[in-house]
Design an enzyme around this catalytic site. Structure first.
Site, PDB file in Angstrom:
ATOM      1  N   TYR A  48      -6.944  28.210 -23.176  1.00 52.32           N
ATOM      2  CA  TYR A  48      -7.563  29.077 -24.177  1.00 52.32           C
ATOM      3  C   TYR A  48      -9.023  28.783 -24.478  1.00 52.32           C
ATOM      4  O   TYR A  48      -9.684  29.566 -25.154  1.00 52.32           O
ATOM      5  CB  TYR A  48      -6.726  29.046 -25.461  1.00 52.32           C
ATOM      6  CG  TYR A  48      -5.398  29.736 -25.258  1.00 52.32           C
ATOM      7  CD1 TYR A  48      -5.301  31.115 -25.298  1.00 52.32           C
ATOM      8  CD2 TYR A  48      -4.246  28.995 -24.978  1.00 52.32           C
ATOM      9  CE1 TYR A  48      -4.098  31.760 -25.074  1.00 52.32           C
ATOM     10  CE2 TYR A  48      -3.026  29.629 -24.753  1.00 52.32           C
ATOM     11  CZ  TYR A  48      -2.959  31.016 -24.798  1.00 52.32           C
ATOM     12  OH  TYR A  48      -1.766  31.646 -24.568  1.00 52.32           O
ATOM     13  N   PHE A  94       4.248  29.729 -35.281  1.00 57.64           N
ATOM     14  CA  PHE A  94       4.389  31.174 -35.248  1.00 57.64           C
ATOM     15  C   PHE A  94       4.290  31.689 -33.809  1.00 57.64           C
ATOM     16  O   PHE A  94       4.230  32.856 -33.564  1.00 57.64           O
ATOM     17  CB  PHE A  94       3.341  31.864 -36.129  1.00 57.64           C
ATOM     18  CG  PHE A  94       1.902  31.496 -35.791  1.00 57.64           C
ATOM     19  CD1 PHE A  94       1.211  32.185 -34.815  1.00 57.64           C
ATOM     20  CD2 PHE A  94       1.260  30.466 -36.462  1.00 57.64           C
ATOM     21  CE1 PHE A  94      -0.110  31.848 -34.495  1.00 57.64           C
ATOM     22  CE2 PHE A  94      -0.061  30.136 -36.157  1.00 57.64           C
ATOM     23  CZ  PHE A  94      -0.749  30.834 -35.190  1.00 57.64           C
TER      24      PHE A  94
END
Length: 448
Positions: free
Chosen positions: A145, A448
């Site tokens: 990322y 999450f």
């Protein structure tokens, strides 16, 4: 590998030709609710695991379909990305609208074809259009990322404590002023009781909500998210009990001052019990309640090990125990932060010290951020200004380094030592590093 060329379609979807197979076209489009099961099946395949029916049902209910994207090879989903609409605490206590990037996966048959880059491109464009200045994620593979502008912004602490050799120094938590005023120390006013996790949930959520502004990186839980900390599929317990909850209350008025959620296992070996306490969450409004909860968890009968996987790196437990070495602390990466709109993000947090300098930011993936930004703040008691400028830069850094420093837990000085920040004006690095730091370490309380 050369990145594929994209062609935008009037429908809002996009498609591109795969260089290694010119006859093949992949299509990117928003997720339709009717396609969720197939889309999530593909995500499970990408991660190489099947989730329990209970966990899958929870994520289905929480998925924001209008913020979800899929890449399709004909009728087959081969890539996915979604986002949650969070509000996240930043230094100073403001809760900023933040995109929680999630459910990102690419089928093993379609790796290295530009699928992930296409998803990240579309998603960040949509986040920008929505006016969210921040995006955050947990990384299954952190190396992926950075090229999309995400920087490691927080760490988490894990402990594996030997019950027989770790004790909480309750006398050190006698003060704190929590609860009603009256005779006796704050510690003496704390009472513990077991409660059904579901029945106690509403009160626990109210206490959790009061803690969110106090620590950067914490997420305000929207309706429905209170189910996540209660999720307890029997198939995932690995020999542990069902989820349990202990409440710390003021003995005089019953006010909830803290709670812990945990499970236990009882194992036997020659010489006695060898059970384990698995701590899921400890939330407290002050030192006396926190000390009482940890003293309870570290002294449960028939157990000899207490394990917690996700604590802040500055968790008071490190100072509550007499011998922190016996906690066997270890670090792992937490939250990755991406500034989607640099000016708004930098204006929206407070700064620990006065700062007045120009940052030259490089952002190849979101070019609207590239350029010089004049950041000014008189200190933590005031707001900040951050506007584009043509003035000479004092510091030069990529957007991912700015994301790492944003929540105040990663030092710009450390990033400079790693070659990620370049000082252009003498003294600017020390000034910026002092201003960006924060006295409470950032922390992501749940995944999450």
């Amino acid at each position: 590998m050369t990145q594929p060329a994209h062609a935008q379609h009037p429908t809002g979807s996009s498609a591109w030709a795969v260089p290694s197979a010119p006859q093949e076209t992949l299509g990117l489009r928003p997720l339709a609710a009717a396609d969720w099961d197939a889309w999530y099946d593909a995500l499970e395949t990408a991660f190489g695991e099947l989730e329990s029916p209970e966990r899958r049902a929870l994520w289905r209910g929480l998925t924001e379909v209008d913020r979800s994207l899929g890449v399709w090879d004909g009728a087959v989903p081969v890539g996915s990305a979604s986002a949650f609409s969070f509000r996240m605490a930043v230094p100073g206590g403001e809760l900023l609208p933040t995109a929680g990037v999630t459910m990102v996966g690419v089928a093993p048959t379609h790796r290295r074809r530009g699928v992930l880059t296409a998803l990240m491109r579309q998603q960040l464009d949509e986040i920008h259009e929505r006016g969210e200045s921040l995006a955050v994620l947990e990384a299954s593979e952190p190396a992926i990322y950075g090229r999309y502008g995400y920087g490691l912004g927080s760490w988490k602490l894990g402990v594996r404590a030997e019950r027989a050799r770790v004790r909480v120094a309750l006398a050190g938590a006698a003060g704190g002023g929590e609860g009603a005023q009256g005779e006796g120390t704050a510690q003496e006013r704390i009472g513990l009781r077991l409660a059904d996790p579901a029945r106690a949930s509403a009160a626990c959520e109210r206490l959790y909500a009061r803690q969110v502004p106090l620590r950067p990186g914490m997420l305000a839980r929207r309706p429905g998210w209170e189910r996540l900390p209660l999720l307890d599929p029997p198939g995932e317990r690995a020999g542990h009990s069902a989820l349990r909850c202990v409440l710390a209350q003021d003995r005089q008025d019953g006010e909830l001052l803290g709670y812990a959620r945990y499970s236990t296992s009882v194992r036997w070996r020659h010489g006695g019990a060898a059970g384990e306490v698995r701590v899921r969450e400890v939330t407290a409004a002050g030192p006396a309640a926190r000390a009482a909860l940890w003293a309870y968890l570290l002294d449960l009968d028939l157990t000899d090990t207490v394990v917690a996987e996700n604590l802040p790196v500055d968790d008071p437990l490190l100072h509550l125990v007499l011998d922190p070495r016996r906690l066997r602390p270890r670090l792992s990466d937490g939250l990755f932060v991406r500034l989607v709109e640099v000016g708004d993000a930098l204006r929206s947090r407070r700064y620990a010290a006065p700062v007045d300098l120009v940052l030259e930011v490089a952002d190849a993936f979101c070019p609207w951020n590239t350029g010089r930004w004049h950041l000014h703040s008189a200190g933590p008691a005031t707001g900040a200004a951050c506007e584009p400028t043509e003035a000479p830069a004092a510091l030069e850094l990529p957007v991912r380094a700015l994301g790492s420093a944003y929540l105040g837990g990663v030092s710009l000085t450390a990033l400079a030592a790693a070659g990620l920040v370049r000082e252009l004006r003498p003294g600017a690095l020390a000034e910026a590093s002092a201003a960006f730091g924060w006295d409470t370490a950032p922390w992501l309380p749940h995944g999450f």
